[in-house]
Design an enzyme around this catalytic site. Structure first.
Site, PDB file in Angstrom:
ATOM      1  N   THR A   1       2.058   6.212   3.030  1.00 16.51           N
ATOM      2  CA  THR A   1       2.128   7.394   2.168  1.00 16.51           C
ATOM      3  C   THR A   1       1.302   8.641   2.761  1.00 16.51           C
ATOM      4  OG1 THR A   1       2.640   6.265   0.254  1.00 16.51           O
ATOM      5  CG2 THR A   1       1.476   8.407  -0.185  1.00 16.51           C
TER       6      THR A   1
ATOM      7  N   ARG B   1      12.167   2.961  -9.703  1.00 15.71           N
ATOM      8  CA  ARG B   1      10.497   3.053  -9.975  1.00 15.71           C
ATOM      9  C   ARG B   1      10.196   4.385  -9.253  1.00 15.71           C
ATOM     10  NH1 ARG B   1       6.210   3.701  -6.353  1.00 15.71           N
ATOM     11  NH2 ARG B   1       4.142   2.763  -7.237  1.00 15.71           N
TER      12      ARG B   1
ATOM     13  N   GLY C   1      -2.228   4.885  -2.490  1.00 22.16           N
ATOM     14  CA  GLY C   1      -2.691   3.535  -3.163  1.00 22.16           C
ATOM     15  C   GLY C   1      -1.809   2.828  -3.972  1.00 22.16           C
TER      16      GLY C   1
HETATM   17  N1  ASP Z   1       1.107   5.587  -4.084  1.00 20.53           N
HETATM   18  C1  ASP Z   1       2.154   5.104  -3.260  1.00 20.53           C
HETATM   19  C2  ASP Z   1       3.164   4.845  -4.296  1.00 20.53           C
HETATM   20  O1  ASP Z   1       2.743   4.107  -5.470  1.00 20.53           O
HETATM   21  C3  ASP Z   1       2.130   4.142  -2.344  1.00 20.53           C
HETATM   22  C4  ASP Z   1       1.130   4.299  -1.350  1.00 20.53           C
HETATM   23  O2  ASP Z   1       0.213   5.168  -1.394  1.00 20.53           O
HETATM   24  O3  ASP Z   1       0.837   3.398  -0.542  1.00 20.53           O
HETATM   25  O4  ASP Z   1       4.297   5.105  -4.645  1.00 20.53           O
END
Ligand code: ASP
Length: 341
Positions: free
Chosen positions: A195, A223, A247
């Site tokens: 991300t 989702r 995260g």
């Molecule tokens: N926060 C992102 C999500 O849950 C994933 C990530 O940051 O790795 O879609």
């Protein structure tokens, strides 16, 4: 836990600064080949330079955030735009958001499949609509009307993300990128999240924040994670800080991670690194992990994470791009509060 903040308020020229992240997760030297490490560093640097060019020319923090994020969205290395992960149904469903600290205007898109640069669509929602968040087909119609580049969904197809999905389906798991780390058969390029996010301060003292993602491999049922949620994945307020998160999205939503951090700074006058750590501790307490980049209107910044590593970088008034990946501070003085112990 110690937290030093970088203060660059001395001097006459108003400070400009840009902080970026490319995801947090299980990223360690042993898992990243030198070639992959080099490739990541290169794109992170390009992203910093793109944003800095905007800031240096007198552009706004919003435009700098966009410039930095577009570079990472266009790279297949990150889980955003071109390198986005696949949903269970084999689609790339992208989320992004942006916020301006001066006005607290914000825009976001979620579950879009044909917009080449979701961060541009989020910006269009912020500036060209009376709404904050548009999703799915409606968002795509809006982006088309705004003249944004629309691509065939196959543009987002990358082989290694596809293979990642097949493995996740075989295991019946929803994966954050770093979860795939448990499979030692995977090439190292699979072993981290991606991300992307940016926070910027322009010469007018205005903050901005933005975040873009493909979400989770094997996600289902439409989702949506924290990245496009204002207050969870992204927040900017000139009275406190600009924040972008990465995260375990569900926990970041439940902790209202980005707003939580900003609120501590504004209302409790908590130092920024401590505020970020408090938020990450709340997230850890409910089973999540990840990282936050935080920047205030004086140019103080922090990049905090409770994972093994986080792709990250900083560029300030001197135009020297500083990039880090692993937990340890890599350039002395460059990354004053990189990681929670
Ligand atoms: N926060 C992102 C999500 O849950 C994933 C990530 O940051 O790795 O879609």
């Amino acid at each position: 836990m110690t937290s030093i903040q970088t203060n660059i308020t001395t001097g006459n020229t108003p400070p400009i600064r840009l902080i970026i992240h490319g995801g947090a997760g299980t990223i360690s030297r042993s898992r990243l080949t030198p070639e992959h490490e080099q490739a990541y560093r290169q794109v992170l640097e390009q992203s910093l330079v793109a944003g800095h060019t905007v800031l240096k020319a007198g552009g706004s923090s919003v435009d700098a955030v966009i410039a930095a994020i577009v570079v990472m969205e266009d790279s297949p290395l990150f889980n955003a735009g071109k390198g986005a992960v696949f949903s269970h149904e084999g689609r790339n469903e992208l989320d992004a958001s942006i916020m301006e600290g001066a006005t607290r205007m914000a825009g976001a898109v979620a579950a879009v499949t044909t917009i080449r640069n979701p961060i541009l669509a989020a910006h269009a929602v912020m500036t060209k609509s009376s709404h904050v968040m548009l999703i799915g087909q409606g968002a795509e119609t809006f982006a088309t009307e705004q003249g944004l580049e629309i691509v065939d969904p196959s543009y987002f197809h990358t082989e290694f993300r596809w293979n990642q999905l097949q493995k996740a389906i075989a295991k019946n798991r929803v994966l954050l990128d770093h979860d795939s780390n448990s499979d030692t058969q995977l090439p190292s390029i699979d072993e981290k999240r991606g991300t992307v996010g940016a926070v910027a301060l322009d010469r007018y003292g205005n903050l901005a924040a933005g975040t873009s993602t493909g979400g989770l491999t094997n996600k289902r049922y439409g989702r949506v994670g924290d990245s496009p949620i204002i207050g969870a994945g992204t927040y900017a307020d000139n009275r406190s800080v600009a924040v972008s998160a990465t995260g375990t999205g569900e926990m970041f939503i439940r902790a209202a991670a980005a707003f939580n951090t900003a609120a501590q700074v504004r209302l409790l006058h908590t130092p920024i690194a401590e505020a970020a750590d408090n938020t990450l501790a709340e997230i850890a307490a409910i089973g999540g992990d990840g990282g936050l980049i935080v920047l205030d209107a004086k140019g103080n910044y922090t990049m905090r994470f409770n994972t093994e590593g986080m792709y990250r970088g900083m560029i300030g008034s001197d135009g020297i791009a500083q990039v880090s990946i692993f937990r340890e501070v890599e350039t002395p003085g460059s990354d004053p509060s990189a990681a929670m112990p």
